[in-house]
Motif scaffolding. Structure first.
Motif, PDB file in Angstrom:
ATOM      1  N   HIS A   1       1.008  -1.412   0.144  1.00 47.33           N
ATOM      2  CA  HIS A   1      -0.038  -0.045  -0.341  1.00 47.33           C
ATOM      3  C   HIS A   1       0.937   1.451  -0.006  1.00 47.33           C
ATOM      4  CE1 HIS A   1      -3.108  -2.882   1.093  1.00 47.33           C
ATOM      5  NE2 HIS A   1      -4.032  -1.980   0.976  1.00 47.33           N
ATOM      6  N   GLU A   2       2.190   1.102  -0.492  1.00 47.15           N
ATOM      7  CA  GLU A   2       3.043   2.448  -0.628  1.00 47.15           C
ATOM      8  C   GLU A   2       2.364   3.973  -1.461  1.00 47.15           C
ATOM      9  OE1 GLU A   2       7.532   1.721  -1.025  1.00 47.15           O
ATOM     10  OE2 GLU A   2       6.477  -0.486  -1.133  1.00 47.15           O
ATOM     11  N   LEU A   3       1.627   3.044  -3.024  1.00 42.58           N
ATOM     12  CA  LEU A   3       0.993   3.749  -3.822  1.00 42.58           C
ATOM     13  C   LEU A   3      -0.244   4.452  -3.280  1.00 42.58           C
ATOM     14  CD1 LEU A   3       2.579   2.619  -6.732  1.00 42.58           C
ATOM     15  CD2 LEU A   3       3.194   4.787  -5.784  1.00 42.58           C
ATOM     16  N   TYR A   4      -0.910   3.734  -2.570  1.00 43.40           N
ATOM     17  CA  TYR A   4      -2.262   3.926  -2.165  1.00 43.40           C
ATOM     18  C   TYR A   4      -2.094   4.949  -0.972  1.00 43.40           C
ATOM     19  CZ  TYR A   4      -6.887   3.391   1.167  1.00 43.40           C
ATOM     20  OH  TYR A   4      -7.532   3.665   1.950  1.00 43.40           O
ATOM     21  N   CYS A   5      -0.616   4.785   0.633  1.00 49.60           N
ATOM     22  CA  CYS A   5      -1.033   5.784   1.267  1.00 49.60           C
ATOM     23  C   CYS A   5      -0.472   7.569   0.607  1.00 49.60           C
ATOM     24  CB  CYS A   5       0.218   5.597   2.306  1.00 49.60           C
ATOM     25  SG  CYS A   5      -0.368   4.647   3.295  1.00 49.60           S
ATOM     26  N   ALA A   6       0.046   7.076  -0.307  1.00 55.57           N
ATOM     27  CA  ALA A   6       0.624   8.380  -1.329  1.00 55.57           C
ATOM     28  C   ALA A   6      -0.491   9.012  -1.810  1.00 55.57           C
ATOM     29  CB  ALA A   6       1.767   7.728  -1.859  1.00 55.57           C
ATOM     30  N   GLY A   7      -1.693   7.876  -2.653  1.00 58.05           N
ATOM     31  CA  GLY A   7      -2.407   8.621  -2.962  1.00 58.05           C
ATOM     32  C   GLY A   7      -3.389   9.750  -2.719  1.00 58.05           C
ATOM     33  N   HIS A   8      -3.475   8.792  -0.738  1.00 64.42           N
ATOM     34  CA  HIS A   8      -4.150   9.776   0.355  1.00 64.42           C
ATOM     35  C   HIS A   8      -3.922  10.876   0.297  1.00 64.42           C
ATOM     36  CE1 HIS A   8      -8.112   7.160   0.556  1.00 64.42           C
ATOM     37  NE2 HIS A   8      -7.464   6.588   0.465  1.00 64.42           N
ATOM     38  N   MET A   9      -2.686  10.899   0.460  1.00 56.30           N
ATOM     39  CA  MET A   9      -1.365  12.185   1.327  1.00 56.30           C
ATOM     40  C   MET A   9      -1.351  12.892   0.477  1.00 56.30           C
ATOM     41  SD  MET A   9      -0.564  12.767   4.137  1.00 56.30           S
ATOM     42  CE  MET A   9       0.215  11.295   4.985  1.00 56.30           C
ATOM     43  N   ILE A  10      -2.012  13.036  -0.721  1.00 58.53           N
ATOM     44  CA  ILE A  10      -2.010  13.690  -1.742  1.00 58.53           C
ATOM     45  C   ILE A  10      -3.468  14.661  -1.928  1.00 58.53           C
ATOM     46  CG2 ILE A  10      -1.750  14.494  -4.971  1.00 58.53           C
ATOM     47  CD1 ILE A  10      -0.159  11.866  -4.902  1.00 58.53           C
ATOM     48  N   GLU A  11      -3.987  13.887  -1.905  1.00 58.21           N
ATOM     49  CA  GLU A  11      -5.409  14.860  -1.457  1.00 58.21           C
ATOM     50  C   GLU A  11      -5.877  15.123  -0.891  1.00 58.21           C
ATOM     51  OE1 GLU A  11      -8.259  13.630  -4.063  1.00 58.21           O
ATOM     52  OE2 GLU A  11      -8.364  11.526  -4.047  1.00 58.21           O
ATOM     53  N   ALA A  12      -4.757  15.257   0.329  1.00 60.68           N
ATOM     54  CA  ALA A  12      -5.240  15.724   1.885  1.00 60.68           C
ATOM     55  C   ALA A  12      -4.453  17.242   1.792  1.00 60.68           C
ATOM     56  CB  ALA A  12      -4.658  14.833   2.302  1.00 60.68           C
ATOM     57  N   GLY A  13      -3.134  16.953   0.596  1.00 57.70           N
ATOM     58  CA  GLY A  13      -2.869  18.247   0.347  1.00 57.70           C
ATOM     59  C   GLY A  13      -3.239  18.658  -0.010  1.00 57.70           C
ATOM     60  N   ILE A  14      -3.787  18.029  -0.988  1.00 58.91           N
ATOM     61  CA  ILE A  14      -4.220  19.945  -2.163  1.00 58.91           C
ATOM     62  C   ILE A  14      -5.764  19.716  -0.905  1.00 58.91           C
ATOM     63  CG2 ILE A  14      -5.953  19.327  -4.135  1.00 58.91           C
ATOM     64  CD1 ILE A  14      -4.151  17.260  -5.458  1.00 58.91           C
ATOM     65  N   ALA A  15      -6.930  19.141  -0.456  1.00 64.23           N
ATOM     66  CA  ALA A  15      -7.831  19.859   0.247  1.00 64.23           C
ATOM     67  C   ALA A  15      -7.294  20.956   1.454  1.00 64.23           C
ATOM     68  CB  ALA A  15      -8.517  18.238   1.005  1.00 64.23           C
TER      69      ALA A  15
END
Length: 647
Positions: free
Chosen positions: A129-143
């Motif tokens: 899940h490295e890329l899964y965690c990265a995806g969620h963190m990217i969404e968080a950074g934008i929001a």
């Protein structure tokens, strides 16, 4: 549309958002910091502090534990865009500083590998899940950036995305692979839209195009790094990850339901932006399969506990259903993206159905207890004593070891304004009717929305121009006519509209002036719903709905033995005020209950049961069940012919 463009001021959704802001987000913060008594510890924030060198210790929790904090931060970002909260913002800023400190010099960010050894990173993309965690963190950074204007977390996720871009891709020397759990695809598209950096869009397309190509990466990865493959001898094999064949060759939804709809959301984004016709054709085929053959009436998807997965067409059992909250949330994500592709009522109908039923059923009224699984029929004794139904929860939990659903639901509710309407060229389209104000991209114009929905059928939209503005701009207001609406009437300044809807939307094109008023009245009748005869579990049964809500029977109102209750085909419904939420409307009807009297001494006999008693039935909105204690519940009810009711 800017996430701040729609200011929610709505009896139903404003209440939900206040619960999330004042109860759910603070409660989840305590859970993420292991401060909730009698709840499973998260270790999430502690893992980041260890990775940042601020504490000593070992990684604990699920391998994807980072994503819980990321989703929480995304929810906070949406919250702060809606309403300022200094205490909440300070809390978020402090943990963002910890995340920034944990990030590695090359941009890598995943506490599992930072703590356990960076030399092992990218060696188990299938499961870790490295890329899964990265995806969620990217969404968080934008929001968080859009909600506060602060760019610290956005800078963190850009460095993370750049690290991923340097690592993966078609070029020689990069890893030719894709994630086991999707979400990075739609996150990279959002990052592209937020920054204008085209590399992120191309990387999203790469992950989608590479998926399922021969030789299969997950097979080679398992052999190279000796990663045991749990699903090797299962029915799924690599389709558990939607990776058994290229995405354009996938005709049916298979495998883990959340992963699937996250992938389909990313595919839709990429297909729309890059005008990829073959990819869009694949998306439309999958949409039809999910929504016309594998979706519950509540908007739940993923019928099997085994693998949290899709099974096969029309396999929709009610009492062993999985129906993960995250899967319905993912369906909402996908439906919204399909609407961006094409303004069609079918997409908005599914989005609304999932929002008002399969999603918000995942939280208690007070926002501190949660469902992971969302059954359509529940019996506490069966869940306690039958291993096949052990996963079917009959009472919401305070927290989970795998707590993906609670923060996911928080971020969805706080971003509800993103789903209400959208702008297309010279038109603004309303998909949901939610009270508030929307700032349009048209000159000096905002639209005030006053709506009775979801409990009533009348909505008013008032055009508001800036003071002293006499500029008239021609644009279109597109109004969705909900699929559940049998009769409707629209007026502009009291004059009835005679135009007919196209593809589920009524188009009103005008040169608008200040205080022009649009009025839409949608009939909101009680309806009985019937499943396809191919759904063997629902034959002879009906499900009751009104407006966007599916209703259910609950033991708290109707006693035990709900499966023995039947609803005569000529029974009429009466609306009555509920007592669980403001505005709630319950339904009353006359029914019957088959008696067990005389069957104590025998299990079978040749004479059919004939003893019934009349039963005053009360139906409540499905999303509200289990807020008055544990008990039986059912959505689908036996329907009895009129002549049977007279026996």
């Amino acid at each position: 549309m800017d996430m701040k463009a729609y200011l929610i001021d709505d009896r139903f959704w404003k209440n939900k958002m206040e619960v999330v802001r004042t109860k759910m987000i603070p409660y989840q913060w305590k859970a993420l910091n292991d401060l909730v008594e009698d709840a499973a510890p998260s270790h999430c924030v502690k893992n980041f502090r260890i990775a940042a060198g601020m504490e000593k210790g070992d990684f604990q929790g699920c391998v994807f534990q980072d994503s819980d904090l990321a989703k929480w931060l995304e929810a906070v970002g949406y919250t702060l865009a809606w309403k300022k909260d200094r205490e909440l913002e300070q809390m978020a800023d402090e943990v963002i500083a910890v995340i920034e400190k944990a990030q590695q010099p090359d941009g890598y960010l995943d506490t599992y590998y930072i703590i356990n050894g960076l030399e092992k990173r990218w060696t188990n993309l299938r499961d870790n899940h490295e890329l899964y965690c990265a995806g969620h963190m990217i969404e968080a950074g934008i929001a968080y950036y859009l909600g506060t204007g602060k760019h610290t977390l956005l800078d963190v996720v850009k460095r993370l995305a750049d690290c991923i871009d340097r690592t993966f891709g078609p070029e020689e020397g990069k890893i030719h692979a894709y994630p086991g759990h999707e979400i990075i695809e739609m996150a990279l598209v959002r990052l592209y839209e937020a920054t204008g950096e085209i590399r992120y869009l191309h990387l999203a397309k790469y992950f989608i195009d590479e998926r399922g190509k021969e030789p299969l990466y997950f097979r080679e990865e398992g052999e190279k790094y000796e990663n045991p493959f749990y699903w090797e001898n299962s029915l799924f094999q690599y389709q558990y990850y939607q990776a058994g064949k290229p995405v354009r060759e996938q005709k049916t939804a298979e495998g883990h339901a959340v992963r699937a709809v996250y992938l389909y959301s990313g595919m839709t984004d990429v297909a729309r932006i890059m005008e990829d016709d073959s990819l869009m054709e694949a998306v439309e085929t999958l949409w039809d399969d999910v929504t016309k053959r594998q979706m519950y009436i509540t908007g739940a998807i993923g019928s099997s506990e085994y693998g949290e997965s899709f099974t096969f067409d029309y396999d929709l059992p009610n009492d062993t259903v999985y129906g993960e909250t995250c899967a319905s949330i993912g369906l909402v994500f996908w439906a919204k993206r399909m609407l961006e592709k094409e303004l069609s009522g079918q997409y908005a109908d599914v989005m609304e159905r999932a929002l008002y039923n399969g999603c918000i059923s995942g939280m208690s009224i007070d926002g501190t207890r949660f469902f992971y699984v969302n059954p359509l029929e529940a019996d506490p004794e069966a869940s306690r004593k039958d291993q096949r139904r052990k996963h079917v929860e009959t009472s919401r939990w305070r927290w989970y070891d795998c707590a993906c659903c609670p923060p996911n639901l928080a971020r969805l509710i706080m971003s509800i304004g993103n789903y209400v309407c959208s702008v297309r060229e010279d038109a603004i389209a309303f998909h949901l009717y939610v009270g508030g104000r929307v700032q349009t991209p048209f000159t000096d114009t905002q639209i005030r929305v006053e709506s009775q929905m979801p409990w009533g059928g009348t909505t008013k939209l008032i055009i508001e121009k800036a003071k002293n503005s006499h500029y008239l701009e021609k644009f279109t207001v597109a109004l969705r006519i909900p699929g559940w609406c049998r009769k409707w009437k629209a007026e502009v300044n009291g004059e009835e509209v005679t135009d007919l809807p196209r593809n589920g939307y009524l188009y009103l094109e005008r040169k608008w002036k200040d205080q022009d008023e649009i009025r839409l009245e949608c009939s909101m009748q009680v309806e009985r719903n019937y499943a396809s005869p191919m759904v063997k579990y629902d034959i002879g049964k009906t499900a009751v709905s009104r407006g966007p809500f599916i209703y259910c029977l609950e033991e708290a109102d109707n006693g035990k033995g709900l499966t023995r209750i039947s609803l005569p085909s000529d029974s009429l419904f009466e609306m009555t005020e509920g007592n669980l939420e403001t505005g709630e409307l319950d339904l009353k009807a006359e029914g019957m209950q088959m008696l067990a009297e005389g069957w104590e001494a025998c299990l079978y006999r040749t004479k059919r049961p004939t003893k019934y008693e009349k039963k005053h039935l009360r139906f409540i909105p499905y999303y509200l069940w289990n807020n008055r204690g544990e008990g039986e519940m059912t959505v689908w009810v036996q329907e009895t012919a009129c002549d049977r009711a007279k026996e």
